[in-house]
Design a protein around this motif. Structure first.
Motif, mmCIF file in Angstrom:
data_model
loop_
_atom_site.group_PDB
_atom_site.id
_atom_site.type_symbol
_atom_site.label_atom_id
_atom_site.label_comp_id
_atom_site.label_asym_id
_atom_site.label_seq_id
_atom_site.Cartn_x
_atom_site.Cartn_y
_atom_site.Cartn_z
ATOM 1 N N ILE A 125 0.821 -1.200 0.000
ATOM 2 C CA ILE A 125 0.000 0.000 0.000
ATOM 3 C C ILE A 125 0.866 1.266 0.000
ATOM 4 N N LYS A 126 0.446 2.251 -0.769
ATOM 5 C CA LYS A 126 1.124 3.542 -0.813
ATOM 6 C C LYS A 126 0.531 4.470 0.239
ATOM 7 N N ARG A 127 1.318 5.441 0.653
ATOM 8 C CA ARG A 127 0.873 6.390 1.684
ATOM 9 C C ARG A 127 -0.332 7.203 1.206
ATOM 10 N N VAL A 128 -0.408 7.480 -0.094
ATOM 11 C CA VAL A 128 -1.559 8.223 -0.606
ATOM 12 C C VAL A 128 -2.825 7.381 -0.516
ATOM 13 N N GLU A 129 -2.717 6.074 -0.684
ATOM 14 C CA GLU A 129 -3.881 5.203 -0.545
ATOM 15 C C GLU A 129 -4.363 5.184 0.895
ATOM 16 N N VAL A 130 -3.428 5.216 1.832
ATOM 17 C CA VAL A 130 -3.786 5.320 3.250
ATOM 18 C C VAL A 130 -4.561 6.606 3.497
ATOM 19 N N ALA A 131 -4.105 7.700 2.899
ATOM 20 C CA ALA A 131 -4.777 8.987 3.065
ATOM 21 C C ALA A 131 -6.215 8.920 2.568
ATOM 22 N N GLN A 132 -6.432 8.282 1.419
ATOM 23 C CA GLN A 132 -7.785 8.179 0.890
ATOM 24 C C GLN A 132 -8.665 7.292 1.768
ATOM 25 N N PHE A 133 -8.123 6.181 2.259
ATOM 26 C CA PHE A 133 -8.893 5.312 3.148
ATOM 27 C C PHE A 133 -9.294 6.050 4.430
ATOM 28 N N VAL A 134 -8.332 6.703 5.053
ATOM 29 C CA VAL A 134 -8.606 7.371 6.329
ATOM 30 C C VAL A 134 -9.560 8.549 6.130
ATOM 31 N N ALA A 135 -9.368 9.300 5.068
ATOM 32 C CA ALA A 135 -10.291 10.405 4.793
ATOM 33 C C ALA A 135 -11.703 9.866 4.577
ATOM 34 N N GLY A 136 -11.834 8.788 3.832
ATOM 35 C CA GLY A 136 -13.150 8.208 3.609
ATOM 36 C C GLY A 136 -13.799 7.735 4.880
ATOM 37 N N LEU A 137 -13.016 7.090 5.736
ATOM 38 C CA LEU A 137 -13.542 6.605 7.015
ATOM 39 C C LEU A 137 -13.707 7.721 8.034
ATOM 40 N N GLY A 138 -13.211 8.907 7.698
ATOM 41 C CA GLY A 138 -13.446 10.087 8.526
ATOM 42 C C GLY A 138 -14.640 10.881 8.043
ATOM 43 N N GLY A 139 -15.393 10.315 7.123
ATOM 44 C CA GLY A 139 -16.599 10.975 6.633
ATOM 45 C C GLY A 139 -16.353 11.932 5.492
ATOM 46 N N LYS A 140 -15.224 11.794 4.799
ATOM 47 C CA LYS A 140 -14.900 12.670 3.680
ATOM 48 C C LYS A 140 -14.826 11.850 2.392
ATOM 49 N N HIS A 141 -15.118 12.517 1.288
ATOM 50 C CA HIS A 141 -15.040 11.863 -0.019
ATOM 51 C C HIS A 141 -14.308 12.817 -0.960
ATOM 52 N N TYR A 142 -12.995 12.631 -1.041
ATOM 53 C CA TYR A 142 -12.182 13.486 -1.890
ATOM 54 C C TYR A 142 -11.855 12.756 -3.191
ATOM 55 N N THR A 143 -12.081 13.447 -4.299
ATOM 56 C CA THR A 143 -11.712 12.883 -5.590
ATOM 57 C C THR A 143 -10.266 13.188 -5.939
ATOM 58 N N ASN A 144 -9.653 14.115 -5.192
ATOM 59 C CA ASN A 144 -8.271 14.510 -5.438
ATOM 60 C C ASN A 144 -7.387 13.950 -4.322
ATOM 61 N N ASP A 145 -6.349 13.223 -4.690
ATOM 62 C CA ASP A 145 -5.466 12.616 -3.686
ATOM 63 C C ASP A 145 -4.827 13.660 -2.783
#
Length: 554
Positions: free
Chosen positions: A470-490
């Motif tokens: 896993i890449k660190r940017v993928e971690v960022a997207q997972f955590v943001a999503g599980l924090g109630g956010k939906h970002y289309t931009n990494d």
């Protein structure tokens, strides 16, 4: 000493200047689309089950013939014992199954009869030839049937072997990596043809008095194209993506990708590039038409449609032996889809030994007993994670803190930290249409991720996609999503982590300093999760509507 040979079957003003500059500049920003094979991966358990059913040798050897062939006057085709032929068929079905194809080839009596005549004919000729001459005294009808067989079959020769010679022939056909066959791996491609349904086998022996040895010649009728509904696929792989048994592939064998000509243009040797990376040590091989093919390294593109489709054939050098747990990432570029757009193939193959006990994912070990964490910078965080039952060590007493963590392992750690019982409850309430039941250990965590609206649906269908580092940017997207956010931009997902204090970056608290493209280690993952917990992070469902980022950009 044993010896074998195989032979493949024959195949049938300023604005204008600015616009021109834009046209010249644009292609470098157009990336190739990744294309999935559309064929399934097989779990270790599935492969083990089929190995035990189709390939595991029995305690006794079966009789070969019901009627023994005659390779001298008067000639007789003879016939093989039904159970003996069945073992050959099972081997062919096994190799198709582990490659993601069906495993339902069937024996055709007329093809078996034809193959027996072909086997006798090539045994008499003493060579693997698709155009054998008519022996003196052989009736025309016998010769014509045998000649037809020799020209439409895979051929195999051996002496000094044991076991089922038809099974041995399938293993040799699928290897196909000797200097006479590696440029096209034709036998393999015939066996992996999606159109193949009916096959036939023949076998004959002849005594070579000059060498004082019994020689075996076998035939596999392989030109059938009668499958009613061939698989809808883009390409097939050997070895396949996902779990693949070492028993079916060796370090000296060529890798091959069989491209469906309905979905790919004819590939050009000068355009295709293959990159192979061994994940354990990140050793990378670049293979293309300039590869020096004077040793183990090999590369070729073959557009003769053996079986069905084109083939990209490659072999890394310097790999003496594959080991249980070896993982390789393969990326192929320079391909074009049938509509002319650029295409890229990327997949991961995980080698394992069949017959080993089916595993718990990580073997427990007490943190105080880890032999490789006493002076590690993340030692305290590792002890915390073990006490929270987020992660454990390995059977050999190590923790491997600097090993890369896969996507599946990261999600498992994360969901275990936030109450595994909630994970299991969500799985029990999930619907059959969305839940993954592949039998892979990570199924519950991906089902839970899906219930929380994380974008992982492709991982439910193709479990091999879970196993990349896993890449660190993928971690960022997972955590943001599980924090109630939906970002289309990494970058926005990374900025969210930095703003919330969930990460301070790797070198600085900026998007660049976060180093999104770098891989995460086990130690880094634990420190990251500990920081989430201490900062009060709680799991939420990812919104279906994209979030507008309002934090200050950096």
């Amino acid at each position: 000493m044993k010896q074998e040979r195989i032979r493949h079957a024959k195949g049938s003003g300023l604005l204008a200047l600015s616009f021109l500059f834009l046209l010249l500049w644009l292609p470098s920003y157009v990336s190739a689309a990744q294309v999935d094979s559309l064929l399934p991966t097989r779990s270790e358990q599935e492969v083990n089950d089929k190995w035990n059913q189709w390939m595991k040798p029995g305690s006794t050897e079966l009789p070969i013939f019901v009627d023994t062939p005659s390779t001298s006057l008067p000639y007789a085709a003879g016939s093989l014992h039904g159970d003996y032929v069945q073992q050959g068929l099972n081997a062919a079905n096994f190799y198709r199954f582990i490659s993601g194809l069906d495993g339902n080839l069937v024996l055709d009596p007329s093809l078996n009869k034809q193959a027996q005549h072909g086997a006798v004919l090539i045994a008499i000729s003493g060579q693997l030839t698709h155009e054998p001459k008519q022996p003196a005294g052989m009736p025309n009808d016998f010769y014509e049937l045998g000649y037809q067989s020799a020209g439409t079959s895979n051929l195999y020769y051996a002496y000094g072997q044991t076991g089922n010679f038809l099974v041995n022939s399938i293993v040799a056909y699928m290897n196909d990596s000797d200097k006479f066959n590696i440029d096209r791996v034709g036998h393999r491609r015939w066996i992996l043809s999606p159109q193949l349904q009916k096959v036939g086998f023949g076998l004959a022996t002849i005594h070579n008095s000059a060498k004082n040895q019994t020689e075996y010649y076998s035939v596999m009728q392989i030109f059938d194209k009668s499958k009613p509904h061939p698989a809808d696929y883009n390409y097939s792989l050997f070895p396949n993506k996902g779990s693949f048994p070492i028993e079916a592939f060796g370090a000296d064998q060529a890798w091959s990708i069989q491209l469906n000509p309905q979905h790919f243009q004819k590939p050009q040797l000068s355009d295709v590039q293959v990159q192979v990376t061994r994940l354990a040590d990140q050793k990378t091989w670049q293979l293309n038409h300039t590869t020096q093919q004077n040793g183990q390294a090999y590369f070729n593109v073959d557009t003769n449609q053996f079986g069905y489709g084109y083939a990209v054939i490659f072999r890394p050098d310097g790999i003496e032996q594959l080991a249980d747990g070896d993982q390789f990432q393969v990326t192929v570029t320079g391909l074009k889809k049938s509509d002319g757009t650029s295409a890229e193939i990327s997949y991961q193959t995980n080698f394992f030994n069949v017959g080993k006990p089916q595993p718990s994912h990580v073997k427990p070990a007490a943190s105080s007993h880890f032999t490789d964490t006493a002076s590690h910078w993340a030692r305290e965080a590792i002890q915390w994670a073990v006490s929270e039952q987020v992660v454990s060590g390995y059977e050999d007493g190590t923790f491997k803190p600097d090993a890369q963590v896969t996507e599946a392992e990261f999600l498992a750690m994360l969901f275990k930290l936030y109450s595994e019982s909630k994970v299991l409850q969500t799985i029990q309430n999930s619907t059959g249409s969305t839940a993954s039941n592949s039998g892979v250990w990570s199924d519950p965590f991906y089902n839970y991720a899906t219930a929380l609206n994380l974008d992982v649906e492709d991982r439910l269908k193709d479990t091999s996609l879970r196993n990349h580092a896993i890449k660190r940017v993928e971690v960022a997207q997972f955590v943001a999503g599980l924090g109630g956010k939906h970002y289309t931009n990494d970058d926005d997902a990374i900025r969210y982590l930095l703003q919330m204090g969930y990460s301070s970056g790797k070198t600085s608290a900026t998007v660049e300093g976060y180093a999104g493209q770098e891989k995460l280690t086990r130690a880094e993952a634990i420190v990251f999760l500990k920081n989430l917990k201490e900062r009060g992070f709680e799991l939420q469902s990812r919104p279906t509507t994209p979030t507008v980022f309002t934090a200050q950009a950096n």
